[in-house]
Design an enzyme around this catalytic site. Structure first.
Site, short mmCIF file in Angstrom:
data_model
loop_
_atom_site.label_atom_id
_atom_site.label_comp_id
_atom_site.label_asym_id
_atom_site.label_seq_id
_atom_site.Cartn_x
_atom_site.Cartn_y
_atom_site.Cartn_z
N GLU A 1 -10.48 -2.86 4.76
CA GLU A 1 -9.11 -2.12 5.01
C GLU A 1 -8.97 -0.62 4.26
O GLU A 1 -9.73 -0.24 3.78
CB GLU A 1 -7.86 -2.94 4.29
CG GLU A 1 -8.09 -4.48 4.80
CD GLU A 1 -6.85 -5.22 4.25
OE1 GLU A 1 -6.32 -5.86 5.03
OE2 GLU A 1 -6.61 -5.23 3.09
N ASP B 1 0.93 -1.24 -0.03
CA ASP B 1 -0.10 -0.07 0.06
C ASP B 1 0.82 1.28 0.11
O ASP B 1 1.82 1.62 0.72
CB ASP B 1 -0.91 0.16 1.37
CG ASP B 1 -1.54 -1.37 1.59
OD1 ASP B 1 -1.40 -2.21 0.79
OD2 ASP B 1 -2.22 -1.40 2.87
C1 FRU Z 1 -3.62 -3.81 2.80
C2 FRU Z 1 -3.22 -4.14 4.04
C3 FRU Z 1 -3.51 -3.30 5.09
C4 FRU Z 1 -2.20 -3.32 6.09
C5 FRU Z 1 -1.07 -3.42 5.24
C6 FRU Z 1 -0.02 -4.47 5.68
O1 FRU Z 1 -3.01 -4.02 1.59
O2 FRU Z 1 -3.46 -5.45 4.28
O3 FRU Z 1 -4.85 -3.46 5.69
O4 FRU Z 1 -1.92 -2.49 7.15
O5 FRU Z 1 -1.51 -4.26 3.84
O6 FRU Z 1 0.94 -4.35 4.90
#
Ligand code: FRU
Length: 471
Positions: free
Chosen positions: A207, A22
């Site tokens: 998320e 992300d």
């Molecule tokens: C989304 C996610 C988030 C988390 C991150 C961990 O892709 O799963 O929810 O904070 O990636 O790398």
């Protein structure tokens, strides 16, 4: 690095090496767009998360900076956001030199291993030198876990009240809902409400939320809530749904009861908007992670994995009785154009691999666009009655994961396709319909560049640009 690597994006952001997911903490300050990102500097697959860091003055060319935030005894550093604390509400900077404050999730791997449920908490770090060096807040975490396993991805913004006063609002993904917390100072947080209407998409965990205002060209202002879900996307795996409505400082309410998807392609996830963009600019700037948890860790790239999407400007656009959020490629991308060619043939030899197409389909008609190379690898994008179809089953390397080689569809629901803008990079195709009213972002891994463009059922196709590489 750059030019000579197979599949290395030529005008998208990528880490030089190793694993990224992300985009995090996007914030603008003094002429610099900051991009932080979920980063594991020791491997090309997911691992203990850090915040990688890059800056840009034009959203297209990026300068890599050292890792900004590293894991500590409280855990890995998961996704989150960054703000500029102009009024020094936190006391972590001064009014003259306001702190850049990052709000992120701590994911404690020890707690996870012990099968506890309270191993995700929210912490903050701050910088008083334009994001170059970071200090963790001594009393972390600032928001403890209330006893729920999925409790993450804080997106914070300053929300002004009518009387001119304001407060910080945090949108937080809590399993299958978005919870809103408020704070006067970024340090003390109070739960205000949660949002989880029964008609929303719940195919996976919620998320990476984002909450912001958008203004339509007629002056109408709405609140928009982004929620990424994994899995459960319209074409499998990860995707971002959004809601349009109102936020009164405590509660978000949607003004529709249909699921809206930001992107119907398989490869735009966990995207959020930049904070602190100057008001005179007026844009809501967005970038997403151009991949999908279904196969992100096995895509055939080396020595890095993952890119971001193109930077996009979000627009509130009237649609039927309501509104939709359109995604438009940021205007800065036009600087990549190096030559323009009017399309007069139906089958065109592509002399270069970086291409922007601007096409005008014939009103009311189906059409087909095919990109292919001498090895017979091809991508087909077509309008088939009331659907758009993106077929990457024979696009090149496809068998690294069974869920990659798929035909993706996007229901038009009566929408007339008036214009298409298509960006082709070394391992992606991004399609913007009607100035971004519908988007498909897709990864492809041809073993040599697509060298032929075939257009079927276009009367006056339009034009194309060859683009410069940022390397
Ligand atoms: C989304 C996610 C988030 C988390 C991150 C961990 O892709 O799963 O929810 O904070 O990636 O790398």
């Amino acid at each position: 690095r750059g030019n000579n690597e197979p599949h290395r994006p030529q005008y998208h952001f990528t880490p030089t090496d190793n694993w990224m997911n992300d985009p995090n903490g996007m914030v603008y300050l003094d002429g610099e767009y900051h991009l932080f990102y979920q980063y594991y500097p020791d491997s090309t697959v997911w691992g203990p998360m850090h915040w990688g860091h890059a800056i840009s003055t034009d959203l297209v060319h990026w300068e890599h900076l050292p890792v900004a935030i590293e894991p500590d005894s409280l855990g890995y550093i998961f996704s989150g956001s960054a703000v500029i604390d102009h009024d020094n509400t936190s006391g972590l900077g001064t009014k003259e030199n306001p702190a850049m404050v990052a709000i992120y999730t701590y994911h404690d791997p020890v707690g996870e291993k012990e099968k506890r449920i309270d191993f995700q908490t929210q912490g903050i770090a701050y910088s008083t030198d334009k994001g170059r060096t970071w200090t963790k807040y001594a009393a972390n975490p600032v928001l403890k876990n209330p006893g729920i396993k999925d409790f993450r991805d804080p997106k914070v913004s300053w929300v002004e009240r009518e009387d001119g006063s304001g407060k910080w609002v945090m949108s937080l993904a809590v399993l299958d809902r978005i919870s809103f917390y408020s704070s006067p100072n970024l340090l003390d947080w109070t739960l205000e409400s949660s949002f989880n209407p029964d008609w929303a998409a719940y195919g996976g965990v919620w998320e990476c939320p984002d909450l912001f205002q958008l203004k339509a060209s007629d002056g109408t202002e709405k609140w928009v809530l982004f929620v990424s879900i994994n899995p459960g996307g319209p074409n499998g795996g990860s995707a971002t749904q959004y809601f349009i409505g109102d936020f009164d400082g405590k509660n978000f309410s949607a003004e529709h009861e249909d699921v809206k998807w930001l992107d119907f392609g398989a490869d735009n996830y966990a995207g959020v908007t930049w904070s602190n963009v100057p008001e005179q600019d007026g844009r809501k700037l967005f970038i997403g992670w151009m991949s999908n948890w279904d196969y992100a860790q096995v895509v055939p790239t080396h020595p890095w994995r993952s890119a971001t999407t193109l930077p996009r400007s979000l627009e509130l656009v009237k649609s039927g009785d309501g509104f939709l959020v359109a995604s438009r490629p940021a205007a800065e991308l036009q600087a990549l154009r190096k030559s323009t060619i009017e399309i007069t043939e139906k089958s065109i030899a592509l002399e270069e691999e970086l291409v922007e197409l601007e096409l005008t389909p014939t009103v009311g008609s189906n059409f087909e666009i095919e990109l292919s190379n001498e090895k017979g690898e091809k991508v087909i994008f077509k309008k088939s009655d009331d659907n758009l179809v993106f077929d990457r089953t024979a696009s090149g390397l496809v068998d690294f994961e069974a869920r990659f080689a798929k035909i993706h569809t996007a229901p038009l629901n009566g929408l007339e396709v008036k214009s298409l803008k298509i960006y082709i990079d070394r391992s992606s195709v991004e399609i913007f319909v009607n100035d971004g009213e519908m988007v498909m972002t897709e990864l492809v891994f041809p073993t040599e560049p697509y060298s032929r463009l075939k257009l079927t059922s276009f009367e006056n196709p339009g034009s194309m640009h060859y683009l410069k590489s940022i390397w």
